[in-house]
Design a protein around this motif. Structure first.
Motif, short mmCIF file in Angstrom:
data_model
loop_
_atom_site.label_atom_id
_atom_site.label_comp_id
_atom_site.label_asym_id
_atom_site.label_seq_id
_atom_site.Cartn_x
_atom_site.Cartn_y
_atom_site.Cartn_z
N ILE A 368 0.85 -1.18 0.00
CA ILE A 368 0.00 0.00 0.00
C ILE A 368 0.89 1.24 0.00
N SER A 369 0.86 1.97 -1.11
CA SER A 369 1.73 3.15 -1.24
C SER A 369 1.01 4.45 -0.91
N GLY A 370 -0.32 4.42 -0.88
CA GLY A 370 -1.07 5.66 -0.75
C GLY A 370 -1.39 6.28 -2.10
N GLY A 371 -1.04 5.57 -3.18
CA GLY A 371 -1.34 6.02 -4.53
C GLY A 371 -2.60 5.37 -5.08
N MET A 388 -16.44 -13.51 0.26
CA MET A 388 -16.11 -14.83 0.81
C MET A 388 -16.43 -14.93 2.30
N GLN A 389 -16.91 -13.81 2.88
CA GLN A 389 -17.21 -13.75 4.31
C GLN A 389 -15.98 -14.08 5.14
N LEU A 390 -14.85 -13.55 4.70
CA LEU A 390 -13.60 -13.70 5.44
C LEU A 390 -13.33 -12.44 6.23
N ASP A 391 -12.65 -12.60 7.35
CA ASP A 391 -12.27 -11.45 8.18
C ASP A 391 -11.28 -10.58 7.41
N ARG A 392 -11.54 -9.27 7.39
CA ARG A 392 -10.64 -8.36 6.68
C ARG A 392 -9.23 -8.33 7.28
N ASN A 393 -9.07 -8.83 8.48
CA ASN A 393 -7.72 -8.92 9.06
C ASN A 393 -6.83 -9.85 8.24
N GLY A 394 -7.46 -10.69 7.43
CA GLY A 394 -6.67 -11.58 6.57
C GLY A 394 -6.00 -10.85 5.42
N ILE A 395 -6.38 -9.61 5.21
CA ILE A 395 -5.69 -8.78 4.22
C ILE A 395 -4.55 -8.06 4.93
N ILE A 396 -3.34 -8.35 4.53
CA ILE A 396 -2.17 -7.75 5.17
C ILE A 396 -1.66 -6.63 4.28
N GLY A 397 -1.94 -5.40 4.68
CA GLY A 397 -1.47 -4.25 3.94
C GLY A 397 -0.12 -3.82 4.46
N ILE A 398 0.84 -3.67 3.57
CA ILE A 398 2.20 -3.31 3.97
C ILE A 398 2.60 -2.02 3.27
N THR A 399 2.90 -1.00 4.05
CA THR A 399 3.45 0.22 3.47
C THR A 399 4.95 0.19 3.68
N ASN A 412 -1.71 8.75 3.95
CA ASN A 412 -2.91 8.23 3.30
C ASN A 412 -2.94 6.71 3.31
N ALA A 413 -1.77 6.10 3.13
CA ALA A 413 -1.70 4.63 3.16
C ALA A 413 -2.11 4.10 4.52
N LEU A 414 -1.58 4.70 5.58
CA LEU A 414 -1.91 4.25 6.93
C LEU A 414 -3.39 4.46 7.25
N GLN A 424 -2.25 -4.06 9.34
CA GLN A 424 -1.29 -3.05 8.88
C GLN A 424 0.13 -3.42 9.30
N ARG A 425 1.02 -3.20 8.37
CA ARG A 425 2.44 -3.32 8.70
C ARG A 425 3.19 -2.19 7.99
N GLU A 426 4.22 -1.70 8.66
CA GLU A 426 5.11 -0.71 8.04
C GLU A 426 6.52 -1.25 8.10
N ILE A 427 7.11 -1.40 6.92
CA ILE A 427 8.48 -1.93 6.82
C ILE A 427 9.28 -0.99 5.94
N SER A 428 10.18 -0.25 6.51
CA SER A 428 11.03 0.66 5.73
C SER A 428 12.01 -0.16 4.89
N ILE A 429 12.22 0.29 3.67
CA ILE A 429 13.16 -0.42 2.79
C ILE A 429 14.53 0.25 2.78
N ALA A 430 14.67 1.37 3.49
CA ALA A 430 15.89 2.18 3.38
C ALA A 430 17.15 1.39 3.75
N LYS A 431 17.18 0.76 4.95
CA LYS A 431 18.39 0.05 5.38
C LYS A 431 18.72 -1.12 4.46
N ALA A 432 17.70 -1.86 4.07
CA ALA A 432 17.94 -3.03 3.21
C ALA A 432 18.51 -2.61 1.86
N VAL A 433 17.98 -1.52 1.29
CA VAL A 433 18.47 -1.06 -0.01
C VAL A 433 19.88 -0.49 0.13
#
Length: 654
Positions: A368-371, A388-399, A412-414, A424-433
């Motif tokens: 999820i970029s917010g775009g 499907m009557q599934l819990d929306r918690n099963g959707i893992i949005g990662i910014t 906006n993404a959050l 919701q999860r937030e994982i910065s890519i800065a250190k890895a890149v």
């Protein structure tokens, strides 16, 4: 004979003259005036109503020699008046032959009769039982007759007329359209580009709508143009009223129509795009072996056309098209837009539901970029989970913020994930890149393609690995416009386990999100801000001097232009010159683009479209939602090494 067809357009018109019943001379004057008016507007083919030279409500006067002779004399005046005019037009007239009277449509070009067509279905749909006055074309014994000083063939055989432009048309008179097996079906299957329908049908409640439905069906089924002209004011109202209906259809779409119940004559003009029709017939294999099984007479309307008249034809199509042309051809019609948007969203959601059910999966991972694109993908995933009557918690949005992420998109993404109730999860890519750059020797200060693509691939790696951890499916967010331009990082955002937006162009993405915003007050403000945010991959830091971030349309061009190009290139296979011509017409007003701008971005489109096929050749699965698709599994099968030389040369010559 020159083949004068400017960009495949064929300008046609339907005329409704004001008539005097049983006064051919007066009616001929009205016909000539409308012929002149049509010629000034660059019309190539003009249709008048059934029996317009005498009026359709003459009843037993059709058996009077005086009326029949008067019609021939009036026709002499029409023929003389049309000399020097390359416009072909069709006039309805009663003619006596073999002791019978036939209801004929007469084709005229430049003072000559090119042919005559007799009506077949003689019944009472037109109000009166016409069998009292007219014989059917099926009764004809083929022979030549002398009519208005010219020898013409009277035949029951199907006939196709070839216009001086090289385009073909056929005639189906009034009630023949309603026959169990309409003669027009046979003519269209043989290869007529345009079906001309002169009619004399009185008004009844709902009849007008039925006629429009029939014309829609005719033109859509056979991928032809239909030009319909029905009688209007001046006919006898002894028992019936004639409203004066004129329609021009193309491939199931109404291009132009008259206003009913008018006291004055009318002329309805439109440009039919024959390249669209022929491409549709080719792709659907409409025209088969009919010519071998069904003899047909082809009559040329240019036998007597001179060089001067040919030059007139070449210049006949004016600078402004007479047809509706949308700047956004992917958008549905406004009168049913909400229903169509819902249908598209359901197609996307059902595609994801089937894939998850098939692989026994109950979780999804989305970046999820917010775009715009990731917002639509998340909204579709939520709809699928609700189905499907599934819990929306099963959707893992990662910014995954990186070096170019703005505060606006990050927030906006959050907020979007919070409001939709997904994980919701937030994982910065800065250190890895940064570590990756150190590993491969990439200078952090060098903002090149490696700098950008490494971030996209890092994000994809995170999504794939989290999906593996969670037993989830990665839902792709990339749209069809990006796939057409190759605006995706190979094995980065280019890759997913199911791409829900693969069949949706960027301009349609924007409107789908707007549609959801308009129907969800809790999300309206947030989604509106997302729609208003400039489109960006956010892979580069903001400019230190201006503070402006990276914007996609500054780099590849406006998406409204690219989607316009994409539609006509993919849907109809048009040449660069034809696409450029249509863009000139569509963008002449707001939003306006000058010729230099159109040429620039059209050239970019073709260059990128050809060079980036390798990315489309290995696309993940994803649902097609409209008439255009880029799936390599059927919609668009193109060699990755195809050269664009022919297309680029034409772009250069524009």
């Amino acid at each position: 004979m020159k083949k004068n067809m400017k960009n495949g357009m064929f300008r046609v018109a339907s005329a409704i003259p004001s008539v005097h019943v049983a006064d051919p001379m007066y009616n001929a004057e009205q016909i000539c005036a409308l012929v002149d008016k049509a010629a000034k507007q660059g019309v190539s083919l003009l249709v008048f109503p059934e029996l317009c030279l005498t009026g359709c409500s003459c009843q037993d006067l059709f058996r009077q020699q005086q009326l029949l002779i008067g019609a021939q004399e009036a026709m002499l005046g029409i023929l003389d008046h049309s000399e020097g005019n390359p416009l072909s037009f069709i006039v309805g007239v009663p003619v006596s032959a073999e002791g019978k009277v036939y209801n004929l449509a007469v084709v005229i070009t430049n003072g000559y009769i090119d042919g005559i067509v007799a009506k077949t279905l003689i019944g009472n749909r037109s109000g009166y039982d016409q069998r009292r006055w007219f014989a059917s074309a099926s009764d004809i014994r083929e022979h030549d007759i002398l009519f208005s000083g010219q020898t013409v063939q009277l035949t029951a055989q199907p006939q196709i007329f070839r216009h001086p432009n090289g385009n073909t048309f056929a005639i189906e008179i009034g009630d023949d359209m309603w026959a169990p097996t309409p003669v027009g079906n046979k003519l269209c299957s043989i290869g007529a580009d345009v079906l001309v329908i002169p009619a004399a049908c009185h008004e009844l409640v709902e009849r007008h709508r039925n006629i429009k439905n029939m014309l829609t069906h005719h033109s859509a089924t056979w991928h032809v143009g239909c030009v319909y002209s029905n009688v209007g004011f001046g006919e006898s109202t002894q028992d019936f009223v004639y409203g004066g209906s004129a329609f021009i259809y193309e491939n199931g779409e109404l291009l132009a129509e008259s206003q009913r119940f008018q006291l004055d004559e009318q002329l309805v003009v439109a440009d039919i795009d024959l390249e669209i029709l022929r491409q549709e017939r080719d792709s659907h294999q409409i025209i088969g072996n009919e010519p071998a099984r069904c003899p047909v007479i082809v009559r040329d309307c240019y036998t007597h056309i001179g060089v001067e008249s040919e030059d007139m034809l070449a210049e006949s199509l004016g600078p402004v098209l007479r047809r509706p042309l949308k700047t956004n051809p992917f958008l549905p019609k406004e009168d049913d837009r909400d229903n169509t948007f819902e249908e598209i969203l359901n197609i996307q959601a059902m595609g994801l539901v089937q894939r998850m059910r098939h692989i026994h999966c109950s979780k999804a991972v989305i970046g999820i970029s917010g775009g715009l694109d990731s917002t639509l993908a998340l909204l579709v995933a939520v709809r699928a989970f609700d189905m499907m009557q599934l819990d929306r918690n099963g959707i893992i949005g990662i910014t995954m913020p990186g070096f170019g992420t703005s505060g606006r998109t990050h927030n906006n993404a959050l907020e979007l994930m919070e409001k939709l109730g997904v994980s919701q999860r937030e994982i910065s890519i800065a250190k890895a890149v940064e570590q990756h750059f150190a590993d491969i020797g990439q200078d952090m200060a060098k903002h090149d393609v490696t700098y950008e693509n490494a971030q996209a691939r890092e994000r994809t790696q995170i999504l794939m690995d989290v999906a593996n951890m969670e037993g989830a499916i990665v839902v792709g967010t990339g749209d069809m416009s990006e796939l057409a331009l190759g605006w995706a990082t190979y094995n980065g955002d280019h890759m997913s386990m199911y791409g829900v937006n693969a069949g949706v162009p960027k301009t349609l993405v924007r409107h789908l999100v707007k549609h959801i915003a308009a129907h969800d007050t809790a999300l309206e403000a947030l989604l509106t801000d997302i729609v208003d945010t400039p489109i960006s991959p956010e892979l580069l830091p903001s400019n230190e001097k201006t503070g402006k971030g990276q914007e996609t349309e500054d780099l590849v061009g406006p998406y409204e232009l690219h989607d316009f190009f994409l539609f006509y290139v993919m849907r109809y296979g048009f040449s660069p010159r034809k696409v450029f011509f249509l863009a000139q017409q569509a963008f002449a007003q707001e939003p306006h683009y000058d010729d230099a701008t159109l040429k620039k971005w059209l050239t970019v489109f073709y260059r990128r479209f050809f060079s980036q096929q390798f990315k489309r050749s290995c696309l993940p699965d994803g649902p097609k939602v409209g008439s255009v698709g880029l799936s390599p599994r059927g919609d668009w099968m193109m060699p990755s090494d195809a050269t664009a030389t022919l297309w680029m040369k034409e772009c250069e010559s524009l």
